[in-house]
Design an enzyme around this catalytic site. Structure first.
Site, PDB file in Angstrom:
ATOM      1  N   ASP A   6       2.582  10.561  -3.710  1.00  0.00           N
ATOM      2  CA  ASP A   6       2.843   9.153  -3.830  1.00  0.00           C
ATOM      3  C   ASP A   6       3.903   8.918  -4.675  1.00  0.00           C
ATOM      4  O   ASP A   6       4.499   9.762  -5.420  1.00  0.00           O
ATOM      5  CB  ASP A   6       1.443   8.377  -4.368  1.00  0.00           C
ATOM      6  CG  ASP A   6       1.521   6.948  -4.574  1.00  0.00           C
ATOM      7  OD1 ASP A   6       1.913   6.426  -3.578  1.00  0.00           O
ATOM      8  OD2 ASP A   6       1.222   6.602  -5.695  1.00  0.00           O
ATOM      9  N   SER A   7       4.298   7.360  -4.686  1.00  0.00           N
ATOM     10  CA  SER A   7       5.503   7.100  -5.556  1.00  0.00           C
ATOM     11  C   SER A   7       5.002   7.169  -6.831  1.00  0.00           C
ATOM     12  O   SER A   7       6.084   7.177  -7.829  1.00  0.00           O
ATOM     13  CB  SER A   7       5.759   5.553  -5.335  1.00  0.00           C
ATOM     14  OG  SER A   7       4.638   4.603  -5.408  1.00  0.00           O
ATOM     15  N   CYS A  69       0.621   7.326   0.212  1.00  0.00           N
ATOM     16  CA  CYS A  69       1.254   6.215  -0.114  1.00  0.00           C
ATOM     17  C   CYS A  69       1.540   5.477   1.183  1.00  0.00           C
ATOM     18  O   CYS A  69       2.180   5.822   2.240  1.00  0.00           O
ATOM     19  CB  CYS A  69       2.841   6.754  -0.608  1.00  0.00           C
ATOM     20  SG  CYS A  69       3.990   5.261  -0.810  1.00  0.00           S
ATOM     21  N   GLU A 151       0.928   0.215 -12.854  1.00  0.00           N
ATOM     22  CA  GLU A 151       1.612   1.490 -13.617  1.00  0.00           C
ATOM     23  C   GLU A 151       1.778   1.084 -15.064  1.00  0.00           C
ATOM     24  O   GLU A 151       1.634   2.038 -15.722  1.00  0.00           O
ATOM     25  CB  GLU A 151       2.774   1.621 -12.841  1.00  0.00           C
ATOM     26  CG  GLU A 151       3.236   2.117 -11.534  1.00  0.00           C
ATOM     27  CD  GLU A 151       2.879   3.691 -11.115  1.00  0.00           C
ATOM     28  OE1 GLU A 151       3.391   4.438 -12.334  1.00  0.00           O
ATOM     29  OE2 GLU A 151       2.472   4.198 -10.335  1.00  0.00           O
ATOM     30  N   CYS A 183      -2.800  -0.129  -0.422  1.00  0.00           N
ATOM     31  CA  CYS A 183      -1.882   0.461  -1.256  1.00  0.00           C
ATOM     32  C   CYS A 183      -2.818   1.277  -2.110  1.00  0.00           C
ATOM     33  O   CYS A 183      -3.722   0.764  -2.460  1.00  0.00           O
ATOM     34  CB  CYS A 183      -1.188  -0.498  -2.082  1.00  0.00           C
ATOM     35  SG  CYS A 183      -0.090   0.021  -3.347  1.00  0.00           S
ATOM     36  N   HIS A 185      -2.546   2.164  -4.953  1.00  0.00           N
ATOM     37  CA  HIS A 185      -2.789   1.904  -6.258  1.00  0.00           C
ATOM     38  C   HIS A 185      -4.034   0.695  -6.266  1.00  0.00           C
ATOM     39  O   HIS A 185      -4.518   0.666  -7.675  1.00  0.00           O
ATOM     40  CB  HIS A 185      -1.422   1.169  -6.961  1.00  0.00           C
ATOM     41  CG  HIS A 185      -0.404   2.021  -7.255  1.00  0.00           C
ATOM     42  ND1 HIS A 185       0.296   2.710  -6.256  1.00  0.00           N
ATOM     43  CD2 HIS A 185       0.331   2.212  -8.278  1.00  0.00           C
ATOM     44  CE1 HIS A 185       1.233   3.330  -7.216  1.00  0.00           C
ATOM     45  NE2 HIS A 185       1.242   3.227  -8.262  1.00  0.00           N
TER      46      HIS A 185
HETATM   47  N1  DGL Z   1       0.831   3.643  -3.790  1.00  0.00           N
HETATM   48  C1  DGL Z   1       1.792   3.187  -2.738  1.00  0.00           C
HETATM   49  C2  DGL Z   1       1.568   2.550  -1.747  1.00  0.00           C
HETATM   50  O1  DGL Z   1       0.320   3.020  -1.373  1.00  0.00           O
HETATM   51  C3  DGL Z   1       3.329   2.951  -3.367  1.00  0.00           C
HETATM   52  C4  DGL Z   1       3.475   1.703  -4.031  1.00  0.00           C
HETATM   53  C5  DGL Z   1       4.932   1.524  -4.601  1.00  0.00           C
HETATM   54  O2  DGL Z   1       5.373   2.566  -4.899  1.00  0.00           O
HETATM   55  O3  DGL Z   1       5.349   0.403  -4.148  1.00  0.00           O
HETATM   56  O4  DGL Z   1       1.930   2.128  -0.833  1.00  0.00           O
END
Ligand code: DGL
Length: 273
Positions: A6-7, A69, A151, A183, A185
Site C-alpha cells: 500500500d502507499s 491499495c 496517516e 480506500c 485507510h
Molecule cells: N490506502 C490506499 C487506497 O486504498 C492509498 C491511499 C493514498 O495513498 O492515497 O487507495
C-alpha cells in the site's frame, strides 16, 4: 509467502485481517510511506510505484501479491496482471461482489463509494458494479483529505469529523443503502463514517473483502499452502511475529498507527526499495 503493499499504513488493515483469517501464512508488507498519498497522483506515477513495490516483494520471496491499495488497483491492475506472472489479488473485485450482493437483498440498489481522487476518477468501481448489477445507481465521492488525516493519526479529531461530514453529506442526500470504504485507510475511521452516514447503511470494507478473497484463493491453491507447510516442517514454526513489515520511511505517527492496527508492537524496517 504473501506480499502485500500500500502507499502507507492503509494496507495494514488488510494485513491484520489476513493474519486473523490465515494465521499460518507468512506475510511480507511494504508501505510506500515516502510517496504517500498515491491517490492525488497521476495514474502513470502510481503504476510506476506499484511496479517498484511488486519487484521488491518478489525479491523478498513473495509468491502471491495483494494490492492493498485501491488507488493502485483502480489505475493499474490490468497492466500489472499482464506484466507479472504471479497471482495478484486486488481490493476492488471482492469488494464489488460483496456490495452488489448486499444491495440486491431487500435494499434500494443505491451504492456510494468513498475513495481517493485516483480511485473515484478511474471509474473502476462504477464499471465493475454496473457489470454485476446494471440496475444499481452508483455515487462516487472523492475524499482527498482523509488519507493525510489518518496517516497523521487524527482519528478522533474535531477537524476529521468535519471533513467526514462534508464528504458524506452528498451521499446521504442520494439515500444510499450501501457504502463502500474504497480506500484501505478508511476502516480506521469506521466509527465516524458509520455514525455520520447512518446505522441503516451497510458499510463494505475493502480490507476485509481482500483478505477473504486471499483465503478463498489459498483454499483453491493447495500448492501454495503446501509450500508454506513444508517450510514450517523444516524450520521454526510460524508465528505472527515472523511477519515482516517494510516501509520507505518511518515516522513516530506511523509507528503508533501500525501498533494500533495490529494491537502489538510492530517492527518497521526502513528500506529504500
Ligand atoms: N490506502 C490506499 C487506497 O486504498 C492509498 C491511499 C493514498 O495513498 O492515497 O487507495
Amino acid at each position: 509467502m504473501i506480499g502485500i503493499f500500500d502507499s502507507g499504513v492503509g494496507g495494514m488493515t488488510v494485513a491484520s485481517t489476513v493474519e486473523q483469517i490465515c494465521p499460518q501464512i507468512p506475510l511480507l508488507y511494504f508501505g510506500d510511506v515516502a510517496h504517500t498519498p498515491y491517490g492525488s497522483k497521476s495514474a502513470e506515477t502510481i503504476l510506476g510505484y506499484a511496479r517498484c513495490n511488486i519487484d521488491f516483494l518478489l525479491e523478498q520471496g513473495a509468491k502471491v501479491i495483494i494490492i492493498a491499495c485501491n488507488s493502485a488497483a483502480a489505475t493499474s491492475i490490468q497492466t500489472l496482471r499482464a506484466e507479472y506472472s504471479v497471482p495478484i489479488i486486488d481490493v476492488i473485485t471482492a469488494t464489488v461482489s460483496k456490495a452488489t450482493e448486499g444491495t440486491k437483498k431487500n435494499r434500494n440498489r443505491r451504492i456510494g463509494i468513498i475513495g481517493t481522487r485516483a480511485t473515484i476518477q478511474s471509474g473502476s468501481y462504477e464499471e465493475q458494479i454496473k457489470q454485476r448489477c446494471p440496475a444499481c445507481h452508483v455515487y462516487g465521492q472523492e475524499c482527498p483529505l482523509l488519507v493525510p488525516l489518518i496517516e497523521e493519526g487524527w482519528l478522533n479529531h474535531r477537524e476529521t469529523k468535519m471533513v467526514v461530514r462534508r464528504y458524506l453529506t452528498p451521499l446521504r442526500q442520494h439515500q444510499i443503502d450501501t457504502l463502500i470504504l474504497g480506500c484501505t485507510h478508511y476502516p480506521l475511521l469506521t466509527h465516524l463514517i458509520q455514525k455520520r452516514i447512518g446505522r441503516q447503511v451497510q458499510l463494505v470494507d475493502s480490507s476485509i473483502e481482500a483478505a477473504q478473497c486471499l483465503k478463498s484463493f489459498l483454499d483453491n491453491s493447495p500448492e501454495i499452502i503446501s509450500n508454506t507447510r513444508e517450510k514450517k516442517k523444516n524450520s521454526q514454526p510460524h508465528h505472527l511475529e515472523k511477519n515482516r513489515f517494510f516501509v520507505s520511511d518511518v515516522t513516530p505517527s506511523l509507528q503508533k498507527l501500525a501498533n494500533k492496527i495490529f494491537g502489538r508492537n510492530i517492527n518497521l524496517i526502513k528500506t529504500d526499495a
